[in-house]
Motif scaffolding. Sequence first.
Motif, PDB file in Angstrom:
ATOM      1  N   ALA A  98       1.297   3.412   4.160  1.00  0.00           N
ATOM      2  CA  ALA A  98       0.521   3.187   2.937  1.00  0.00           C
ATOM      3  C   ALA A  98       0.420   1.696   2.628  1.00  0.00           C
ATOM      4  O   ALA A  98      -0.651   1.197   2.262  1.00  0.00           O
ATOM      5  CB  ALA A  98       1.154   3.929   1.765  1.00  0.00           C
ATOM      6  N   HIS A  99       1.514   0.974   2.804  1.00  0.00           N
ATOM      7  CA  HIS A  99       1.490  -0.474   2.562  1.00  0.00           C
ATOM      8  C   HIS A  99       0.589  -1.184   3.567  1.00  0.00           C
ATOM      9  O   HIS A  99      -0.122  -2.137   3.212  1.00  0.00           O
ATOM     10  CB  HIS A  99       2.899  -1.049   2.609  1.00  0.00           C
ATOM     11  N   ARG A 100       0.626  -0.730   4.789  1.00  0.00           N
ATOM     12  CA  ARG A 100      -0.225  -1.331   5.820  1.00  0.00           C
ATOM     13  C   ARG A 100      -1.707  -1.159   5.470  1.00  0.00           C
ATOM     14  O   ARG A 100      -2.493  -2.104   5.577  1.00  0.00           O
ATOM     15  CB  ARG A 100       0.076  -0.695   7.177  1.00  0.00           C
ATOM     16  N   ARG A 101      -2.073   0.046   5.041  1.00  0.00           N
ATOM     17  CA  ARG A 101      -3.463   0.282   4.627  1.00  0.00           C
ATOM     18  C   ARG A 101      -3.838  -0.566   3.419  1.00  0.00           C
ATOM     19  O   ARG A 101      -4.931  -1.130   3.357  1.00  0.00           O
ATOM     20  CB  ARG A 101      -3.682   1.766   4.314  1.00  0.00           C
ATOM     21  N   GLN A 102      -2.937  -0.692   2.486  1.00  0.00           N
ATOM     22  CA  GLN A 102      -3.198  -1.480   1.290  1.00  0.00           C
ATOM     23  C   GLN A 102      -3.351  -2.966   1.646  1.00  0.00           C
ATOM     24  O   GLN A 102      -4.257  -3.633   1.135  1.00  0.00           O
ATOM     25  CB  GLN A 102      -2.079  -1.297   0.267  1.00  0.00           C
ATOM     26  N   ILE A 103      -2.506  -3.476   2.510  1.00  0.00           N
ATOM     27  CA  ILE A 103      -2.609  -4.876   2.936  1.00  0.00           C
ATOM     28  C   ILE A 103      -3.923  -5.111   3.671  1.00  0.00           C
ATOM     29  O   ILE A 103      -4.597  -6.132   3.462  1.00  0.00           O
ATOM     30  CB  ILE A 103      -1.396  -5.266   3.809  1.00  0.00           C
ATOM     31  N   LYS A 104      -4.316  -4.165   4.520  1.00  0.00           N
ATOM     32  CA  LYS A 104      -5.580  -4.297   5.246  1.00  0.00           C
ATOM     33  C   LYS A 104      -6.747  -4.337   4.281  1.00  0.00           C
ATOM     34  O   LYS A 104      -7.654  -5.193   4.421  1.00  0.00           O
ATOM     35  CB  LYS A 104      -5.728  -3.125   6.225  1.00  0.00           C
ATOM     36  N   ARG A 105      -6.767  -3.453   3.286  1.00  0.00           N
ATOM     37  CA  ARG A 105      -7.844  -3.466   2.289  1.00  0.00           C
ATOM     38  C   ARG A 105      -7.856  -4.770   1.493  1.00  0.00           C
ATOM     39  O   ARG A 105      -8.932  -5.347   1.233  1.00  0.00           O
ATOM     40  CB  ARG A 105      -7.686  -2.283   1.335  1.00  0.00           C
ATOM     41  N   LEU A 106      -6.684  -5.253   1.123  1.00  0.00           N
ATOM     42  CA  LEU A 106      -6.616  -6.501   0.353  1.00  0.00           C
ATOM     43  C   LEU A 106      -7.099  -7.698   1.155  1.00  0.00           C
ATOM     44  O   LEU A 106      -7.827  -8.544   0.646  1.00  0.00           O
ATOM     45  CB  LEU A 106      -5.188  -6.736  -0.143  1.00  0.00           C
ATOM     46  N   THR A 107      -6.703  -7.756   2.430  1.00  0.00           N
ATOM     47  CA  THR A 107      -7.163  -8.888   3.260  1.00  0.00           C
ATOM     48  C   THR A 107      -8.656  -8.804   3.529  1.00  0.00           C
ATOM     49  O   THR A 107      -9.335  -9.830   3.566  1.00  0.00           O
ATOM     50  CB  THR A 107      -6.393  -8.945   4.605  1.00  0.00           C
ATOM     51  N   GLN A 108      -9.183  -7.617   3.684  1.00  0.00           N
ATOM     52  CA  GLN A 108     -10.630  -7.480   3.876  1.00  0.00           C
ATOM     53  C   GLN A 108     -11.379  -7.847   2.593  1.00  0.00           C
ATOM     54  O   GLN A 108     -12.469  -8.417   2.634  1.00  0.00           O
ATOM     55  CB  GLN A 108     -10.991  -6.053   4.290  1.00  0.00           C
TER      56      GLN A 108
END
Length: 110
Positions: A98-108
Amino acid sequence: MNTMDAYLYPRQLDISLLIGLLLLFLIVRLIQKGRMDIAYCWLWLGVGLGMVLVVLRYDWLLRLSHLIGAVMPTTTLFLIGFLVLLLMSLQFSLVISAHRRQIKRLTQHI
């Protein structure tokens, strides 16, 4: 000599109960101080309560051991411990994903 006396001596009972209660106290204090999120505490609270329950109701462990066909109650404890570790690994994997997905969305988004 009853079945419980054959496996645990009074000092072992006292120390095991003390460790279980200290674990429960530590978990509650970590939650109160905000160092442990409430979402992650349930498994730990279950472990602490399970430790106390095994000490107070050792006959349940003996019945469970007999039910699953284990020769010694220690085998059942190791099996339960292994299952708890698997559950913790699963929980950590879900949180990391979940954190990985959230970090990916934030960086995008940035």
